[in-house]
Scaffold this active site. Structure first.
Site, mmCIF file in Angstrom:
data_model
loop_
_atom_site.group_PDB
_atom_site.id
_atom_site.type_symbol
_atom_site.label_atom_id
_atom_site.label_comp_id
_atom_site.label_asym_id
_atom_site.label_seq_id
_atom_site.Cartn_x
_atom_site.Cartn_y
_atom_site.Cartn_z
ATOM 1 N N GLY A 172 0.817 -1.215 0.000
ATOM 2 C CA GLY A 172 0.000 0.000 0.000
ATOM 3 C C GLY A 172 0.845 1.258 0.000
ATOM 4 N N ASP A 173 1.910 1.271 0.793
ATOM 5 C CA ASP A 173 2.824 2.413 0.816
ATOM 6 C C ASP A 173 3.487 2.611 -0.539
ATOM 7 O OD1 ASP A 173 2.669 3.489 3.441
ATOM 8 O OD2 ASP A 173 3.821 1.796 4.203
ATOM 9 N N SER A 174 3.933 1.510 -1.131
ATOM 10 C CA SER A 174 4.658 1.606 -2.398
ATOM 11 C C SER A 174 3.756 2.109 -3.516
ATOM 12 C CB SER A 174 5.250 0.242 -2.769
ATOM 13 O OG SER A 174 6.196 -0.159 -1.803
ATOM 14 N N GLY A 177 3.284 5.773 -3.062
ATOM 15 C CA GLY A 177 4.477 6.491 -3.480
ATOM 16 C C GLY A 177 4.560 6.634 -4.989
#
Length: 412
Positions: A172-174, A177
């Site tokens: 999810g973070d990637s 980003g």
């Protein structure tokens, strides 16, 4: 191979990265990979908390070294007037600011959008947060695990008879980003193509973690609204598509085989010695095969268990059936395809063993030309570029730099 003297696409773009953890730094990494000068501002003492995540030895984790490659580290305390003033000076000399703090944090430090715009009327601001900068949940904190759950992903990962699982990386973070970096590029392109920056609202790239995950969920919501279909966890399968799954081989290794195309399915069944299934009119279409997925998986699994992984892949490759091994890190490091495209790049790094060790890091994606661009540097030591940036970008004198560095070091 790309000429080493060729200018990188984003050379001349300067980015101030105020984020930490994974989402904001991933956006910064994407821009840095293609030539942007990314100045990562870290707090005194600990710096980005990622420096200590999965730290098996040494002082800096390989996770930090990977996600913060090609950047410069500057130590400043944003809670102080001095730190705030220096950041604003950096903003005056930059094109982009990236931050991934909880909404309101930047404003609380006196570095909100209007202040940044006053310092630089053309600045692009990328903001990543759990739920975005507006809406009833905007002020709530949240990590990728929550975003993956609320974005719909977690409910589809795992076996049907077990609680939801998650993938083994902070996906999810990637994804967030990547969206932030894309939003920055869209805004910079608009500025370059029109010759003006537009209003501040058009230069704030607002990425919510859960929305970034949701955007990857294909037709999850349309299927529900159009047909009343609630997708379920199906393990290694893909709902509505068959046969595609992972299968164990004679040597204990596993392979993924995707034989779900109509013509591919016929070749696939003949390759595993089941022409009866290839010619069965009740398996001619994908919906029919999905209805009989257990039968097909049983037949395929029985076949793969009689051969080693290499033998299974050879048979399927000869038959033109998409298949591949389930790789470990060791497999990736020795794979000729990764090697041919420069996707494992090695650098001497402190791993806590006294002498630096040569460590391989993931190459730059997407490829421009025929192989990955070279990584210029892995994630820097804390504050490694403070003096360089203060002198080279802000033209501060040596005595002033000494005072600033001493003050920041006193806050460690």
């Amino acid at each position: 191979m790309r000429d080493e003297g060729t200018r990188l696409p984003l050379e001349g773009v300067r980015v101030v990265e105020l984020g930490n953890y994974i989402a904001g730094p991933t956006a910064g990494r994407m821009l840095a990979d293609f030539g942007a000068e990314v100045i990562k501002v870290e707090r005194p003492g600990r710096g980005d908390e990622l420096r200590n995540w999965r730290l098996y030895a040494g002082d800096v984790s390989m996770l930090f070294r990977t996600i913060n490659r090609n950047k410069k580290s500057v130590v400043l305390d944003l809670r102080t007037d001095k730190g705030r003033d220096i950041v604003l000076d950096l903003v005056r000399h930059s094109d982009v600011v990236i931050e991934n703090f909880r909404p309101g944090t930047l404003e609380g430090w006196g570095l909100g959008p209007s202040v940044l715009e006053e310092a630089n009327p053309d600045i692009v601001l990328a903001r990543i947060s759990a739920f975005g900068q507006s809406g009833p949940r905007s002020a709530r904190p949240g990590f990728a695990a929550v975003a993956e759950a609320m974005g719909g992903l977690r409910n589809l990962v795992g076996e049907a008879d077990r609680p939801p699982s998650r993938v083994g990386v902070s996906i999810g973070d990637s994804i967030a980003g990547l969206y932030a970096a894309f939003g920055v590029m869209v805004t910079l392109f608009q500025r370059a193509s029109t010759g003006h920056s537009g209003p501040l609202a058009d230069r704030v790239v607002d990425v919510a973690l859960h929305e970034a995950v949701f955007s990857m969920m294909e037709s999850l919501v349309p299927d529900y609204l159009a047909y009343g279909v609630e997708r379920k966890r199906v393990g290694g399968r893909m709902e509505g598509i068959a046969p595609t799954n992972a299968y164990e081989c004679l040597d204990g290794a596993s392979v993924v085989i995707a034989g779900n195309g109509d013509s591919i399915f016929q070749r696939y069944m003949r390759a595993i010695g089941r022409p009866d299934l290839a010619d069965d009119p009740g398996l001619a279409g994908n919906a029919q095969r999905w209805a009989r997925r257990d039968e097909l998986d049983e037949a395929i699994g029985q076949w793969t268990k009689t051969l080693t992984r290499a033998e299974v892949l050879k048979v399927l490759d000869d038959a033109g059936v998409p298949a591949g091994p389930i790789y470990t890190a060791a497999d990736i490091c020795s794979d000729e395809q990764y090697g041919a495209r420069n996707m494992i790049q090695r650098f001497p790094v402190d791993v806590g063993a006294g002498e630096p060790a040569e460590v391989g890091f993931p190459g730059i994606v997407p490829v421009l030309g025929d192989e990955s661009l070279p990584i210029r540097s892995v994630g820097p030591d804390l504050g490694a570029h403070t003096r360089e940036v203060l002198a080279g970008v802000l033209d501060r004198g040596e005595d002033e730099i000494d005072t600033i560095v001493d003050e920041m070091e006193g806050r460690r």
